[in-house]
Scaffold this motif. Sequence first.
Motif, PDB file in Angstrom:
ATOM      1  N   THR A  48     -10.742  -9.454 -18.068  1.00  0.00           N
ATOM      2  CA  THR A  48     -11.707 -10.185 -19.654  1.00  0.00           C
ATOM      3  C   THR A  48     -11.483 -10.651 -20.286  1.00  0.00           C
ATOM      4  O   THR A  48     -11.553 -12.341 -20.662  1.00  0.00           O
ATOM      5  CB  THR A  48     -13.299  -9.663 -18.896  1.00  0.00           C
ATOM      6  N   TYR A  70       3.699  -8.669 -28.328  1.00  0.00           N
ATOM      7  CA  TYR A  70       4.852  -8.064 -28.854  1.00  0.00           C
ATOM      8  C   TYR A  70       4.151  -7.384 -30.445  1.00  0.00           C
ATOM      9  O   TYR A  70       2.810  -7.616 -30.673  1.00  0.00           O
ATOM     10  CB  TYR A  70       5.927  -9.233 -29.344  1.00  0.00           C
ATOM     11  N   HIS A  71       4.098  -6.756 -30.924  1.00  0.00           N
ATOM     12  CA  HIS A  71       4.678  -5.833 -31.921  1.00  0.00           C
ATOM     13  C   HIS A  71       5.317  -5.827 -32.781  1.00  0.00           C
ATOM     14  O   HIS A  71       7.032  -5.513 -32.513  1.00  0.00           O
ATOM     15  CB  HIS A  71       4.647  -4.898 -31.818  1.00  0.00           C
ATOM     16  N   ILE A  88       6.271   3.201 -25.650  1.00  0.00           N
ATOM     17  CA  ILE A  88       5.362   2.333 -24.431  1.00  0.00           C
ATOM     18  C   ILE A  88       6.126   2.842 -23.127  1.00  0.00           C
ATOM     19  O   ILE A  88       5.657   2.938 -22.113  1.00  0.00           O
ATOM     20  CB  ILE A  88       5.889   0.691 -24.123  1.00  0.00           C
ATOM     21  N   GLY A  95      -3.268  -4.215 -21.796  1.00  0.00           N
ATOM     22  CA  GLY A  95      -2.183  -5.774 -21.660  1.00  0.00           C
ATOM     23  C   GLY A  95      -0.623  -5.181 -21.413  1.00  0.00           C
ATOM     24  O   GLY A  95      -0.051  -5.705 -20.686  1.00  0.00           O
ATOM     25  N   THR A  96      -0.466  -4.268 -22.460  1.00  0.00           N
ATOM     26  CA  THR A  96       1.407  -4.364 -22.115  1.00  0.00           C
ATOM     27  C   THR A  96       1.799  -3.501 -21.551  1.00  0.00           C
ATOM     28  O   THR A  96       2.927  -4.008 -20.444  1.00  0.00           O
ATOM     29  CB  THR A  96       1.259  -2.930 -23.973  1.00  0.00           C
ATOM     30  N   ARG A 152     -14.510  -4.738 -33.605  1.00  0.00           N
ATOM     31  CA  ARG A 152     -13.800  -4.255 -32.554  1.00  0.00           C
ATOM     32  C   ARG A 152     -14.050  -2.621 -32.468  1.00  0.00           C
ATOM     33  O   ARG A 152     -14.619  -2.166 -31.427  1.00  0.00           O
ATOM     34  CB  ARG A 152     -12.722  -4.626 -32.170  1.00  0.00           C
ATOM     35  N   PHE A 200     -12.150  -4.806 -19.176  1.00  0.00           N
ATOM     36  CA  PHE A 200     -13.689  -4.214 -18.087  1.00  0.00           C
ATOM     37  C   PHE A 200     -13.703  -3.196 -17.122  1.00  0.00           C
ATOM     38  O   PHE A 200     -12.128  -2.830 -16.184  1.00  0.00           O
ATOM     39  CB  PHE A 200     -14.118  -5.767 -17.095  1.00  0.00           C
ATOM     40  N   ASN A 228       7.766  -3.439 -30.735  1.00  0.00           N
ATOM     41  CA  ASN A 228       7.893  -4.326 -29.538  1.00  0.00           C
ATOM     42  C   ASN A 228       8.714  -6.337 -30.206  1.00  0.00           C
ATOM     43  O   ASN A 228       7.200  -7.079 -29.443  1.00  0.00           O
ATOM     44  CB  ASN A 228       7.228  -4.403 -28.300  1.00  0.00           C
TER      45      ASN A 228
HETATM   46  P1  AP5 Z   1      -9.390  -7.922 -25.224  1.00  0.00           P
HETATM   47  O1  AP5 Z   1      -8.350  -9.373 -24.477  1.00  0.00           O
HETATM   48  O2  AP5 Z   1     -10.110  -6.730 -23.427  1.00  0.00           O
HETATM   49  O3  AP5 Z   1      -9.427  -6.317 -26.089  1.00  0.00           O
HETATM   50  P2  AP5 Z   1      -8.851  -5.227 -26.080  1.00  0.00           P
HETATM   51  O4  AP5 Z   1      -9.640  -4.466 -25.073  1.00  0.00           O
HETATM   52  O5  AP5 Z   1      -9.038  -5.494 -27.793  1.00  0.00           O
HETATM   53  O6  AP5 Z   1      -7.649  -5.376 -26.079  1.00  0.00           O
HETATM   54  P3  AP5 Z   1      -6.662  -5.945 -26.786  1.00  0.00           P
HETATM   55  O7  AP5 Z   1      -5.876  -6.935 -26.362  1.00  0.00           O
HETATM   56  O8  AP5 Z   1      -7.121  -5.930 -28.039  1.00  0.00           O
HETATM   57  O9  AP5 Z   1      -5.713  -4.240 -26.465  1.00  0.00           O
HETATM   58  P4  AP5 Z   1      -4.796  -3.859 -25.985  1.00  0.00           P
HETATM   59  O10 AP5 Z   1      -5.168  -2.620 -25.402  1.00  0.00           O
HETATM   60  O11 AP5 Z   1      -4.267  -4.775 -24.027  1.00  0.00           O
HETATM   61  O12 AP5 Z   1      -3.408  -3.674 -26.578  1.00  0.00           O
HETATM   62  P5  AP5 Z   1      -1.884  -4.315 -26.521  1.00  0.00           P
HETATM   63  O13 AP5 Z   1      -1.242  -3.991 -24.945  1.00  0.00           O
HETATM   64  O14 AP5 Z   1      -1.957  -6.305 -26.537  1.00  0.00           O
HETATM   65  O15 AP5 Z   1     -10.760  -8.110 -25.274  1.00  0.00           O
HETATM   66  C1  AP5 Z   1     -10.687  -9.467 -26.800  1.00  0.00           C
HETATM   67  C2  AP5 Z   1     -13.385  -9.671 -26.386  1.00  0.00           C
HETATM   68  O16 AP5 Z   1     -13.131  -9.975 -25.341  1.00  0.00           O
HETATM   69  C3  AP5 Z   1     -13.356  -8.877 -26.842  1.00  0.00           C
HETATM   70  O17 AP5 Z   1     -13.173  -7.955 -28.754  1.00  0.00           O
HETATM   71  C4  AP5 Z   1     -14.403  -9.128 -26.256  1.00  0.00           C
HETATM   72  O18 AP5 Z   1     -15.755  -9.990 -27.231  1.00  0.00           O
HETATM   73  C5  AP5 Z   1     -14.290 -10.315 -25.580  1.00  0.00           C
HETATM   74  N1  AP5 Z   1     -14.588  -8.771 -24.218  1.00  0.00           N
HETATM   75  C6  AP5 Z   1     -13.407  -8.672 -22.923  1.00  0.00           C
HETATM   76  N2  AP5 Z   1     -13.750  -8.329 -22.283  1.00  0.00           N
HETATM   77  C7  AP5 Z   1     -15.322  -7.931 -22.496  1.00  0.00           C
HETATM   78  C8  AP5 Z   1     -15.996  -7.179 -21.750  1.00  0.00           C
HETATM   79  N3  AP5 Z   1     -15.536  -6.753 -20.434  1.00  0.00           N
HETATM   80  N4  AP5 Z   1     -17.044  -7.341 -22.087  1.00  0.00           N
HETATM   81  C9  AP5 Z   1     -18.018  -7.597 -22.807  1.00  0.00           C
HETATM   82  N5  AP5 Z   1     -17.050  -8.495 -24.163  1.00  0.00           N
HETATM   83  C10 AP5 Z   1     -15.906  -8.255 -23.701  1.00  0.00           C
HETATM   84  O19 AP5 Z   1      -1.657  -3.434 -26.897  1.00  0.00           O
HETATM   85  C11 AP5 Z   1      -1.868  -4.143 -28.613  1.00  0.00           C
HETATM   86  C12 AP5 Z   1       0.049  -3.504 -29.516  1.00  0.00           C
HETATM   87  O20 AP5 Z   1       0.293  -2.192 -29.531  1.00  0.00           O
HETATM   88  C13 AP5 Z   1       0.508  -4.049 -29.224  1.00  0.00           C
HETATM   89  O21 AP5 Z   1       1.777  -5.075 -30.488  1.00  0.00           O
HETATM   90  C14 AP5 Z   1       1.904  -4.108 -28.438  1.00  0.00           C
HETATM   91  O22 AP5 Z   1       3.090  -4.548 -28.485  1.00  0.00           O
HETATM   92  C15 AP5 Z   1       1.515  -2.098 -28.939  1.00  0.00           C
HETATM   93  N6  AP5 Z   1       1.682  -1.221 -28.324  1.00  0.00           N
HETATM   94  C16 AP5 Z   1       1.378  -1.222 -27.278  1.00  0.00           C
HETATM   95  N7  AP5 Z   1       1.826   0.229 -26.775  1.00  0.00           N
HETATM   96  C17 AP5 Z   1       2.319   0.576 -27.734  1.00  0.00           C
HETATM   97  C18 AP5 Z   1       2.972   1.878 -27.741  1.00  0.00           C
HETATM   98  N8  AP5 Z   1       2.759   2.925 -26.656  1.00  0.00           N
HETATM   99  N9  AP5 Z   1       3.552   2.268 -28.906  1.00  0.00           N
HETATM  100  C19 AP5 Z   1       3.831   1.049 -29.919  1.00  0.00           C
HETATM  101  N10 AP5 Z   1       3.462   0.019 -29.934  1.00  0.00           N
HETATM  102  C20 AP5 Z   1       2.940  -0.452 -28.917  1.00  0.00           C
END
Ligand code: AP5
Length: 214
Positions: free
Chosen positions: A31, A137-138, A201, A14-15, A171, A86, A142
């Motif tokens: 998704t 955010y983090h 990031i 997402g980031t 998860r 997805f 962040n």
């Molecule tokens: P979904 O919303 O897709 O969650 P996810 O894949 O678990 O991914 P996240 O949003 O948790 O993480 P991300 O990789 O986007 O990380 P982010 O950028 O936020 O899915 C949620 C739920 O919906 C699933 O559990 C399931 O139930 C359902 N679902 C969704 N799609 C589905 C599908 N296709 N099939 C079936 N079910 C589905 O970053 C995380 C944190 O880290 C943030 O705080 C960010 O600021 C920090 N951060 C990011 N990058 C860095 C970096 N380089 N260094 C330090 N900190 C960082």
Amino acid sequence: MDLLLFGPPGAGKGTQADAVRGATGVIHVSTGDIFRKHLKGGTPLGLLAKGYMDQGQLVPDDVVVDIVATRLAEPDAAAGALFDGFPRTVRQAELLQAWLLAHGRRIDLALNLVVDDAVVIARLSGRRTCLACGATYHIAHNPPAADKVCDKCGGEVVQRKDDAEDVVRARIETYHRDTAPVLGWLRANVRVVDIDADRPIAEVESALHAALRG
Ligand code: AP5
């Protein structure tokens, strides 16, 4: 162009999505965001998805594929899409590729964000999300400029319910059991670029831009 941002929960999909979308001009299809939007709107789909999301389990394939197909039928999706979160099962990957091939398209590139489980736990336990616009955010890496206030829209910044520690562990288990095998399918069928996502990031973003050029 159709691309995937692939990786475990918390990898930074997402980031990084805005940067990749900006560089390619395609729409962003998350998704998870679609389910959260339905949940906020109290729709039957949102209530169905909530039961799975709150447990760290996957929403059934047929439901997910149906919402993606609906989104892809909209006019702005004709030039391609960036898929985030997805496909999450081999069946979803096969159905996506079949849909794209039937429409003269294919998965052109999968950007695989690589981070280990310890990093995932640290990131998700510190993640905060805007209730209004979904910006993430983090608390350490962040943070928003003002405490609990979104920089982008002024909305309230909170912890996502599925970022509670027990749900994060579920998860991660779900990822290793159901989603990690998708990587094998992708490597056999699609161009995959591995990106070390355990870096700041901005460095991950540069590596993604390089992969898009290459
Ligand atoms: P979904 O919303 O897709 O969650 P996810 O894949 O678990 O991914 P996240 O949003 O948790 O993480 P991300 O990789 O986007 O990380 P982010 O950028 O936020 O899915 C949620 C739920 O919906 C699933 O559990 C399931 O139930 C359902 N679902 C969704 N799609 C589905 C599908 N296709 N099939 C079936 N079910 C589905 O970053 C995380 C944190 O880290 C943030 O705080 C960010 O600021 C920090 N951060 C990011 N990058 C860095 C970096 N380089 N260094 C330090 N900190 C960082």
